[in-house]
Structures are given as C-alpha cells and as structure tokens.
Motif scaffolding. Sequence first.
Motif, PDB file in Angstrom:
ATOM      1  N   VAL A 123       0.830  -1.200   0.000  1.00  0.00           N
ATOM      2  CA  VAL A 123       0.000   0.000   0.000  1.00  0.00           C
ATOM      3  C   VAL A 123       0.867   1.253   0.000  1.00  0.00           C
ATOM      4  N   TYR A 124       1.929   1.206   0.787  1.00  0.00           N
ATOM      5  CA  TYR A 124       2.737   2.416   0.938  1.00  0.00           C
ATOM      6  C   TYR A 124       3.503   2.798  -0.314  1.00  0.00           C
ATOM      7  N   ASP A 125       3.676   1.829  -1.238  1.00  0.00           N
ATOM      8  CA  ASP A 125       4.298   2.160  -2.511  1.00  0.00           C
ATOM      9  C   ASP A 125       3.438   3.157  -3.267  1.00  0.00           C
ATOM     10  N   PRO A 151       0.984   8.063   3.397  1.00  0.00           N
ATOM     11  CA  PRO A 151       0.195   7.980   4.621  1.00  0.00           C
ATOM     12  C   PRO A 151      -0.060   9.376   5.201  1.00  0.00           C
ATOM     13  N   SER A 152      -1.190   9.554   5.843  1.00  0.00           N
ATOM     14  CA  SER A 152      -1.511  10.858   6.424  1.00  0.00           C
ATOM     15  C   SER A 152      -0.584  11.133   7.601  1.00  0.00           C
ATOM     16  N   GLU A 153      -0.562  12.395   8.022  1.00  0.00           N
ATOM     17  CA  GLU A 153       0.228  12.792   9.181  1.00  0.00           C
ATOM     18  C   GLU A 153      -0.242  11.992  10.402  1.00  0.00           C
ATOM     19  N   LEU A 211       1.768   9.426  12.794  1.00  0.00           N
ATOM     20  CA  LEU A 211       1.797   9.654  14.236  1.00  0.00           C
ATOM     21  C   LEU A 211       1.353   8.385  14.977  1.00  0.00           C
ATOM     22  N   MET A 212       0.331   7.741  14.439  1.00  0.00           N
ATOM     23  CA  MET A 212      -0.186   6.522  15.062  1.00  0.00           C
ATOM     24  C   MET A 212       0.889   5.425  15.096  1.00  0.00           C
ATOM     25  N   ASN A 213       1.640   5.328  13.996  1.00  0.00           N
ATOM     26  CA  ASN A 213       2.710   4.333  13.966  1.00  0.00           C
ATOM     27  C   ASN A 213       3.789   4.676  14.991  1.00  0.00           C
ATOM     28  N   GLU A 214       3.989   5.973  15.208  1.00  0.00           N
ATOM     29  CA  GLU A 214       4.931   6.430  16.224  1.00  0.00           C
ATOM     30  C   GLU A 214       4.400   6.060  17.625  1.00  0.00           C
ATOM     31  N   GLU A 256       6.432   3.832  20.236  1.00  0.00           N
ATOM     32  CA  GLU A 256       6.756   4.392  21.558  1.00  0.00           C
ATOM     33  C   GLU A 256       6.162   3.525  22.665  1.00  0.00           C
ATOM     34  N   ASN A 257       4.911   3.106  22.464  1.00  0.00           N
ATOM     35  CA  ASN A 257       4.257   2.306  23.501  1.00  0.00           C
ATOM     36  C   ASN A 257       4.874   0.919  23.625  1.00  0.00           C
ATOM     37  N   LEU A 258       5.381   0.408  22.507  1.00  0.00           N
ATOM     38  CA  LEU A 258       6.087  -0.867  22.571  1.00  0.00           C
ATOM     39  C   LEU A 258       7.362  -0.712  23.408  1.00  0.00           C
ATOM     40  N   LEU A 308      -5.660  14.274   9.388  1.00  0.00           N
ATOM     41  CA  LEU A 308      -6.188  12.936   9.104  1.00  0.00           C
ATOM     42  C   LEU A 308      -6.208  12.688   7.599  1.00  0.00           C
ATOM     43  N   SER A 309      -6.403  11.411   7.219  1.00  0.00           N
ATOM     44  CA  SER A 309      -6.553  11.104   5.794  1.00  0.00           C
ATOM     45  C   SER A 309      -7.815  11.786   5.267  1.00  0.00           C
ATOM     46  N   ASN A 310      -7.880  11.851   3.950  1.00  0.00           N
ATOM     47  CA  ASN A 310      -9.089  12.391   3.290  1.00  0.00           C
ATOM     48  C   ASN A 310     -10.322  11.691   3.814  1.00  0.00           C
ATOM     49  N   PHE A 311     -11.411  12.365   3.776  1.00  0.00           N
ATOM     50  CA  PHE A 311     -12.723  11.828   4.155  1.00  0.00           C
ATOM     51  C   PHE A 311     -12.888  11.705   5.668  1.00  0.00           C
ATOM     52  N   LYS A 312     -11.824  11.907   6.441  1.00  0.00           N
ATOM     53  CA  LYS A 312     -11.985  11.778   7.892  1.00  0.00           C
ATOM     54  C   LYS A 312     -11.933  13.170   8.522  1.00  0.00           C
ATOM     55  N   THR A 313     -12.778  13.393   9.493  1.00  0.00           N
ATOM     56  CA  THR A 313     -12.773  14.690  10.168  1.00  0.00           C
ATOM     57  C   THR A 313     -12.633  14.468  11.670  1.00  0.00           C
ATOM     58  N   LEU A 315      -8.900  11.820  26.397  1.00  0.00           N
ATOM     59  CA  LEU A 315      -8.828  10.666  27.298  1.00  0.00           C
ATOM     60  C   LEU A 315      -7.495   9.945  27.153  1.00  0.00           C
ATOM     61  N   TYR A 316      -7.083   9.798  25.883  1.00  0.00           N
ATOM     62  CA  TYR A 316      -5.836   9.086  25.626  1.00  0.00           C
ATOM     63  C   TYR A 316      -4.651   9.817  26.254  1.00  0.00           C
ATOM     64  N   ILE A 317      -4.572  11.136  26.045  1.00  0.00           N
ATOM     65  CA  ILE A 317      -3.442  11.903  26.585  1.00  0.00           C
ATOM     66  C   ILE A 317      -3.415  11.827  28.115  1.00  0.00           C
ATOM     67  N   VAL A 333      -7.594   2.893  25.838  1.00  0.00           N
ATOM     68  CA  VAL A 333      -8.176   4.073  25.175  1.00  0.00           C
ATOM     69  C   VAL A 333      -7.870   4.031  23.673  1.00  0.00           C
ATOM     70  N   CYS A 334      -6.651   3.593  23.306  1.00  0.00           N
ATOM     71  CA  CYS A 334      -6.345   3.419  21.865  1.00  0.00           C
ATOM     72  C   CYS A 334      -7.436   2.533  21.254  1.00  0.00           C
ATOM     73  N   ILE A 335      -7.703   1.415  21.941  1.00  0.00           N
ATOM     74  CA  ILE A 335      -8.633   0.433  21.387  1.00  0.00           C
ATOM     75  C   ILE A 335     -10.057   1.016  21.327  1.00  0.00           C
ATOM     76  N   SER A 336     -10.461   1.723  22.374  1.00  0.00           N
ATOM     77  CA  SER A 336     -11.811   2.309  22.387  1.00  0.00           C
ATOM     78  C   SER A 336     -11.989   3.288  21.239  1.00  0.00           C
ATOM     79  N   CYS A 337     -10.998   4.139  21.016  1.00  0.00           N
ATOM     80  CA  CYS A 337     -11.124   5.098  19.928  1.00  0.00           C
ATOM     81  C   CYS A 337     -11.179   4.354  18.595  1.00  0.00           C
ATOM     82  N   HIS A 338     -10.365   3.332  18.467  1.00  0.00           N
ATOM     83  CA  HIS A 338     -10.356   2.584  17.214  1.00  0.00           C
ATOM     84  C   HIS A 338     -11.667   1.872  16.959  1.00  0.00           C
ATOM     85  N   GLN A 339     -12.370   1.505  18.027  1.00  0.00           N
ATOM     86  CA  GLN A 339     -13.673   0.862  17.827  1.00  0.00           C
ATOM     87  C   GLN A 339     -14.663   1.822  17.176  1.00  0.00           C
TER      88      GLN A 339
HETATM   89  C1  HEC Z   1      -8.685   9.627  19.230  1.00  0.00           C
HETATM   90  C2  HEC Z   1      -8.770   8.392  18.493  1.00  0.00           C
HETATM   91  C3  HEC Z   1      -7.574   7.492  18.411  1.00  0.00           C
HETATM   92  C4  HEC Z   1      -6.726   7.132  19.424  1.00  0.00           C
HETATM   93  C5  HEC Z   1      -6.765   7.510  20.899  1.00  0.00           C
HETATM   94  C6  HEC Z   1      -5.742   6.252  18.827  1.00  0.00           C
HETATM   95  N1  HEC Z   1      -5.982   6.104  17.484  1.00  0.00           N
HETATM   96 FE1  HEC Z   1      -4.861   5.050  16.166  1.00  0.00          FE
HETATM   97  N2  HEC Z   1      -5.967   5.777  14.607  1.00  0.00           N
HETATM   98  C7  HEC Z   1      -7.053   6.612  14.732  1.00  0.00           C
HETATM   99  C8  HEC Z   1      -7.484   7.026  13.418  1.00  0.00           C
HETATM  100  C9  HEC Z   1      -8.643   7.957  13.097  1.00  0.00           C
HETATM  101  C10 HEC Z   1      -6.612   6.401  12.483  1.00  0.00           C
HETATM  102  C11 HEC Z   1      -6.593   6.574  10.976  1.00  0.00           C
HETATM  103  C12 HEC Z   1      -5.677   7.752  10.672  1.00  0.00           C
HETATM  104  C13 HEC Z   1      -5.787   8.234   9.251  1.00  0.00           C
HETATM  105  O1  HEC Z   1      -6.114   7.444   8.373  1.00  0.00           O
HETATM  106  O2  HEC Z   1      -5.514   9.434   9.030  1.00  0.00           O
HETATM  107  C14 HEC Z   1      -5.681   5.600  13.276  1.00  0.00           C
HETATM  108  C15 HEC Z   1      -4.678   4.792  12.736  1.00  0.00           C
HETATM  109  C16 HEC Z   1      -3.865   3.948  13.482  1.00  0.00           C
HETATM  110  C17 HEC Z   1      -2.942   2.990  12.933  1.00  0.00           C
HETATM  111  C18 HEC Z   1      -2.760   2.699  11.453  1.00  0.00           C
HETATM  112  C19 HEC Z   1      -1.755   3.682  10.896  1.00  0.00           C
HETATM  113  C20 HEC Z   1      -1.512   3.418   9.443  1.00  0.00           C
HETATM  114  O3  HEC Z   1      -0.347   3.106   9.115  1.00  0.00           O
HETATM  115  O4  HEC Z   1      -2.456   3.533   8.637  1.00  0.00           O
HETATM  116  C21 HEC Z   1      -2.304   2.383  13.992  1.00  0.00           C
HETATM  117  C22 HEC Z   1      -1.233   1.282  13.933  1.00  0.00           C
HETATM  118  C23 HEC Z   1      -2.817   2.981  15.194  1.00  0.00           C
HETATM  119  N3  HEC Z   1      -3.775   3.925  14.861  1.00  0.00           N
HETATM  120  C24 HEC Z   1      -2.392   2.655  16.476  1.00  0.00           C
HETATM  121  C25 HEC Z   1      -2.782   3.344  17.624  1.00  0.00           C
HETATM  122  C26 HEC Z   1      -2.198   3.143  18.934  1.00  0.00           C
HETATM  123  C27 HEC Z   1      -1.095   2.131  19.261  1.00  0.00           C
HETATM  124  C28 HEC Z   1      -2.842   4.005  19.782  1.00  0.00           C
HETATM  125  C29 HEC Z   1      -2.577   4.255  21.244  1.00  0.00           C
HETATM  126  C30 HEC Z   1      -1.213   4.297  21.685  1.00  0.00           C
HETATM  127  C31 HEC Z   1      -3.837   4.721  18.992  1.00  0.00           C
HETATM  128  N4  HEC Z   1      -3.771   4.298  17.703  1.00  0.00           N
HETATM  129  C32 HEC Z   1      -4.707   5.659  19.532  1.00  0.00           C
HETATM  130  C33 HEC Z   1      -7.649   7.009  15.906  1.00  0.00           C
HETATM  131  C34 HEC Z   1      -7.097   6.863  17.182  1.00  0.00           C
END
Ligand code: HEC
Length: 147
Positions: free
Chosen positions: A34-36, A40-42, A46-49, A53-55, A82-87, A98-100, A125-131
Amino acid sequence: MKYLVYIFCFTVILSCNSKVEESDTKEEVSKAKVYDMYEPSEMANLMNEFYAENLKIKNEILAGNIPKEFPTDFLKIHTAELSNFKTRNAKFEAFSNLYIVAEQEVFNTESNIPVQERFNNAIGVCISCHQTECTGPIPRIQKLLIK
Ligand code: HEC
C-alpha cells in the motif's frame, strides 16, 4: 488515471474499517504494498509512532523500569492531519483527550496504581477510539497489552 487513484484511496479507507489482520507478517507485507502507492496521512504516521513508543514503554515496564518522560510528541494527536474523508468530530476529540490523560498517568511517579495497570488503561483508550474510527489495527494494538 486520476479516477483510478480515487478508487484506490477509497478502497484503502474502506479497508481501514473492515480489515482484520491475522498476523504481523501478513500485515507488513500488505502494508509495504500500500505504501508504494499512497502517502500515509500525518495522523497515520503519528499513530505508527504511538505504536512504536508504547512498545518501548511496555518493554521498559517488563524490564522492571519506570517510564520517566512523557513523549510530548503524543500531544500532536490534537493537530495532526487525518486522511481524506476523515474529520475530527467531537468523539475523536474526546478520545484524544482521554488518551493523553491516560498516557500521562503512565508517567505519574506518584500514582498508587501499578504501572502495568496504568499502561494497559492507556492502550485500552487506543482500542476504544479505534472501535469508533478504524477497527483494522485493533488486533495489532491488543498485542501491546501487558498480560
Ligand atoms: C482519538 C482516536 C484514536 C486514538 C486515541 C488512537 N488512534 Fe490510532 N488511529 C485513529 C485514526 C482515526 C486512524 C486513521 C488515521 C488516518 O487514516 O488518518 C488511526 C490509525 C492507526 C494505525 C494505522 C496507521 C496506518 O499506518 O495507517 C495504527 C497502527 C494505530 N492507529 C495505532 C494506535 C495506537 C497504538 C494508539 C494508542 C497508543 C492509537 N492508535 C490511539 C484514531 C485513534
């Protein structure tokens, strides 16, 4: 061609919600592909960072060390694009806060709560937001939890 790119991006975004990764290796392979093709969005960077970091923090805790310095980069969750289409909606903002707060607790040396528990709480909290936002990475994030 432009049209095709749009379809491709759309597929990538859809896959964010539906993809369930079976193993890390499989994920790495599909990711590299995919990355080719798309930048990826900022926020994705950041999420990968966050993940990396958490690891590190997890390994510190498992080694019996107390994590000392809160990585201030984590605060970028409030501003990263965020990526397109996301607000950033109200839910996203609420989960960011909550996460911070939960992550800062991991570095609170005065706390009476065991550090593993505080760490798992932050990962929760990471997981809750992702849900609510993006369920794809959840199986991977769950691996950060300290058992
Ligand atoms: C406030 C909500 C929220 C929190 C909290 C959050 N995430 Fe995410 N995460 C997102 C969203 C939204 C995206 C998609 C970002 C985008 O596409 O721009 C994402 C994307 C990701 C991705 C995929 C990145 C990629 O390469 O596409 C990973 C891995 C990830 N998060 C891990 C984490 C981890 C680990 C934590 C906690 C340490 C975390 N997230 C906390 C909302 C959150």
